[in-house]
Design a protein around this motif. Structure first.
Motif, PDB file in Angstrom:
ATOM      1  N   ASP A 135      32.322  69.624  53.900  1.00  0.00           N
ATOM      2  CA  ASP A 135      32.265  70.973  54.466  1.00  0.00           C
ATOM      3  C   ASP A 135      33.467  71.787  54.006  1.00  0.00           C
ATOM      4  O   ASP A 135      34.584  71.276  53.901  1.00  0.00           O
ATOM      5  CB  ASP A 135      32.248  70.911  55.990  1.00  0.00           C
ATOM      6  CG  ASP A 135      30.972  70.271  56.518  1.00  0.00           C
ATOM      7  OD1 ASP A 135      29.953  70.341  55.804  1.00  0.00           O
ATOM      8  OD2 ASP A 135      31.007  69.708  57.629  1.00  0.00           O
ATOM      9  N   LYS A 196      32.940  81.788  75.435  1.00  0.00           N
ATOM     10  CA  LYS A 196      31.817  81.970  74.508  1.00  0.00           C
ATOM     11  C   LYS A 196      32.276  82.597  73.193  1.00  0.00           C
ATOM     12  O   LYS A 196      31.622  82.440  72.171  1.00  0.00           O
ATOM     13  CB  LYS A 196      30.741  82.845  75.155  1.00  0.00           C
ATOM     14  CG  LYS A 196      30.146  82.273  76.429  1.00  0.00           C
ATOM     15  CD  LYS A 196      29.181  83.257  77.064  1.00  0.00           C
ATOM     16  CE  LYS A 196      28.636  82.713  78.384  1.00  0.00           C
ATOM     17  NZ  LYS A 196      27.714  83.676  79.038  1.00  0.00           N
ATOM     18  N   ASP A 199      37.350  80.901  69.183  1.00  0.00           N
ATOM     19  CA  ASP A 199      37.254  79.960  68.065  1.00  0.00           C
ATOM     20  C   ASP A 199      38.129  78.727  68.319  1.00  0.00           C
ATOM     21  O   ASP A 199      37.791  77.617  67.913  1.00  0.00           O
ATOM     22  CB  ASP A 199      37.709  80.640  66.769  1.00  0.00           C
ATOM     23  CG  ASP A 199      36.829  81.820  66.395  1.00  0.00           C
ATOM     24  OD1 ASP A 199      35.640  81.599  66.107  1.00  0.00           O
ATOM     25  OD2 ASP A 199      37.325  82.966  66.427  1.00  0.00           O
ATOM     26  N   MET A 220      31.664  74.180  78.190  1.00  0.00           N
ATOM     27  CA  MET A 220      31.722  73.789  76.789  1.00  0.00           C
ATOM     28  C   MET A 220      30.377  74.002  76.092  1.00  0.00           C
ATOM     29  O   MET A 220      30.329  74.325  74.909  1.00  0.00           O
ATOM     30  CB  MET A 220      32.153  72.323  76.657  1.00  0.00           C
ATOM     31  CG  MET A 220      33.653  72.115  76.783  1.00  0.00           C
ATOM     32  SD  MET A 220      34.198  70.485  76.224  1.00  0.00           S
ATOM     33  CE  MET A 220      33.518  69.440  77.510  1.00  0.00           C
ATOM     34  N   LYS A 221      29.293  73.842  76.833  1.00  0.00           N
ATOM     35  CA  LYS A 221      27.960  74.049  76.254  1.00  0.00           C
ATOM     36  C   LYS A 221      27.743  75.496  75.839  1.00  0.00           C
ATOM     37  O   LYS A 221      26.897  75.784  74.979  1.00  0.00           O
ATOM     38  CB  LYS A 221      26.889  73.625  77.263  1.00  0.00           C
ATOM     39  CG  LYS A 221      26.718  72.126  77.394  1.00  0.00           C
ATOM     40  CD  LYS A 221      25.596  71.785  78.370  1.00  0.00           C
ATOM     41  CE  LYS A 221      25.361  70.284  78.430  1.00  0.00           C
ATOM     42  NZ  LYS A 221      24.266  69.935  79.391  1.00  0.00           N
ATOM     43  N   ASN A 222      28.498  76.412  76.442  1.00  0.00           N
ATOM     44  CA  ASN A 222      28.366  77.832  76.117  1.00  0.00           C
ATOM     45  C   ASN A 222      29.289  78.273  74.985  1.00  0.00           C
ATOM     46  O   ASN A 222      29.227  79.420  74.540  1.00  0.00           O
ATOM     47  CB  ASN A 222      28.650  78.681  77.359  1.00  0.00           C
ATOM     48  CG  ASN A 222      27.598  78.502  78.431  1.00  0.00           C
ATOM     49  OD1 ASN A 222      26.415  78.352  78.130  1.00  0.00           O
ATOM     50  ND2 ASN A 222      28.021  78.508  79.693  1.00  0.00           N
ATOM     51  N   LYS A 224      31.076  78.216  71.103  1.00  0.00           N
ATOM     52  CA  LYS A 224      30.593  78.130  69.721  1.00  0.00           C
ATOM     53  C   LYS A 224      30.535  76.661  69.294  1.00  0.00           C
ATOM     54  O   LYS A 224      31.373  75.870  69.705  1.00  0.00           O
ATOM     55  CB  LYS A 224      31.519  78.897  68.778  1.00  0.00           C
ATOM     56  CG  LYS A 224      31.599  80.393  69.024  1.00  0.00           C
ATOM     57  CD  LYS A 224      32.573  81.034  68.041  1.00  0.00           C
ATOM     58  CE  LYS A 224      32.693  82.533  68.261  1.00  0.00           C
ATOM     59  NZ  LYS A 224      33.633  83.172  67.324  1.00  0.00           N
ATOM     60  N   LYS A 225      29.566  76.350  68.467  1.00  0.00           N
ATOM     61  CA  LYS A 225      29.383  74.967  68.030  1.00  0.00           C
ATOM     62  C   LYS A 225      30.562  74.456  67.201  1.00  0.00           C
ATOM     63  O   LYS A 225      30.830  73.249  67.171  1.00  0.00           O
ATOM     64  CB  LYS A 225      28.089  74.828  67.221  1.00  0.00           C
ATOM     65  CG  LYS A 225      26.824  75.182  67.992  1.00  0.00           C
ATOM     66  CD  LYS A 225      26.656  74.284  69.214  1.00  0.00           C
ATOM     67  CE  LYS A 225      25.360  74.631  69.960  1.00  0.00           C
ATOM     68  NZ  LYS A 225      25.206  73.810  71.198  1.00  0.00           N
ATOM     69  N   ASN A 226      31.255  75.350  66.538  1.00  0.00           N
ATOM     70  CA  ASN A 226      32.373  74.924  65.703  1.00  0.00           C
ATOM     71  C   ASN A 226      33.735  75.279  66.298  1.00  0.00           C
ATOM     72  O   ASN A 226      34.753  75.256  65.614  1.00  0.00           O
ATOM     73  CB  ASN A 226      32.261  75.535  64.307  1.00  0.00           C
ATOM     74  CG  ASN A 226      32.309  77.062  64.334  1.00  0.00           C
ATOM     75  OD1 ASN A 226      32.137  77.667  65.389  1.00  0.00           O
ATOM     76  ND2 ASN A 226      32.534  77.677  63.180  1.00  0.00           N
ATOM     77  N   SER A 227      33.761  75.622  67.585  1.00  0.00           N
ATOM     78  CA  SER A 227      35.049  75.939  68.228  1.00  0.00           C
ATOM     79  C   SER A 227      35.850  74.654  68.443  1.00  0.00           C
ATOM     80  O   SER A 227      35.294  73.557  68.471  1.00  0.00           O
ATOM     81  CB  SER A 227      34.828  76.667  69.550  1.00  0.00           C
ATOM     82  OG  SER A 227      34.014  75.902  70.413  1.00  0.00           O
TER      83      SER A 227
END
Length: 230
Positions: A135, A196, A199, A220-222, A224-227
């Protein structure tokens, strides 16, 4: 003569300072098991310790104890209620590690964002073409960092974040908005709402009843996926 227990050895300069003072004597206790502390500590008037747990049973067994000195900043390893009931003074080394901690946070932010460990491994193994398979790293510039707890470490950290061009936000109900704005940051009132957008989240609050589970599975579910949470 007053006696000081040093639970786990400290820096030689600290030992040298103690040796120069003839008003008290000290002993270094390397065996910090609970059983040994219950046996040894009742003979001392003061205790200096790092992360060793000092619970109510140990404290209540120390009839001569007048002071506990925490070799650091946090004190969640010490039973505060027992100290209060026995009127024992607790001291901490307030400015000792703020710079080191904030530098370590920046190291982790850079390490994760740039994939330093992965690239280092590829170079050392000579697998240069593998760099195209991993990545891509991402920039810190203009990323939003939320600092939870704006004490010594948080204030030390914010200057480093701003130097990288990050947008700094602070959540601390006990710090006035003007103080935070003076550090060129924005005060956040609603933690769950702002998570939400963040970053990066760097937590520098004491662990207590109010802060326990401040960051939890639900909020945490709310995010960003990459935070990144530090």
């Amino acid at each position: 003569m007053l006696k000081i227990a040093i639970v786990k050895s400290i820096h030689p300069s600290g030992i040298k300072l103690l040796k120069k003072n003839s008003n008290f004597e000290f002993e270094i206790i390397e065996n910090h098991s609970k059983e040994n502390l219950i046996k040894k500590l009742p003979d001392f008037d003061a205790i200096s310790l790092k992360t060793t747990k000092l619970d109510s049973e140990i404290i209540n067994n120390c009839k001569k104890l007048k002071m506990v000195s925490r070799h650091g900043v946090g004190y969640d390893n010490i039973d505060l209620n027992s100290l209060k009931l026995k009127n024992i003074t607790l001291t901490i080394t307030t400015e000792s590690n703020a710079t080191a901690v904030s530098e370590h946070v920046m190291f982790m932010i850079l390490n994760i964002s740039k994939g330093i460990n992965i690239y280092d491994k590829i170079v050392r193994e000579g697998q240069f073409l593998d760099r195209n398979k991993i990545d891509k790293s991402f920039e810190l510039w203009n990323k939003k960092i939320l600092i939870i707890g704006f004490g010594r470490v948080g204030r030390n950290l914010i200057n480093k974040c701003l130097a990288f061009g990050m947008q700094a936000y602070v959540y601390d109900p006990f710090v006035d908005k003007k103080v935070i704005e003076d550090f060129k940051a924005t005060k956040i009132e609603d933690l769950n709402k702002f998570l939400k957008e963040a970053d990066y989240v760097s937590i520098h609050a004491p662990y207590n009843k109010e802060t326990k589970n401040l960051i939890n599975l639900k909020n945490m579910k709310n995010m960003k996926k990459n935070s990144i949470i530090i």
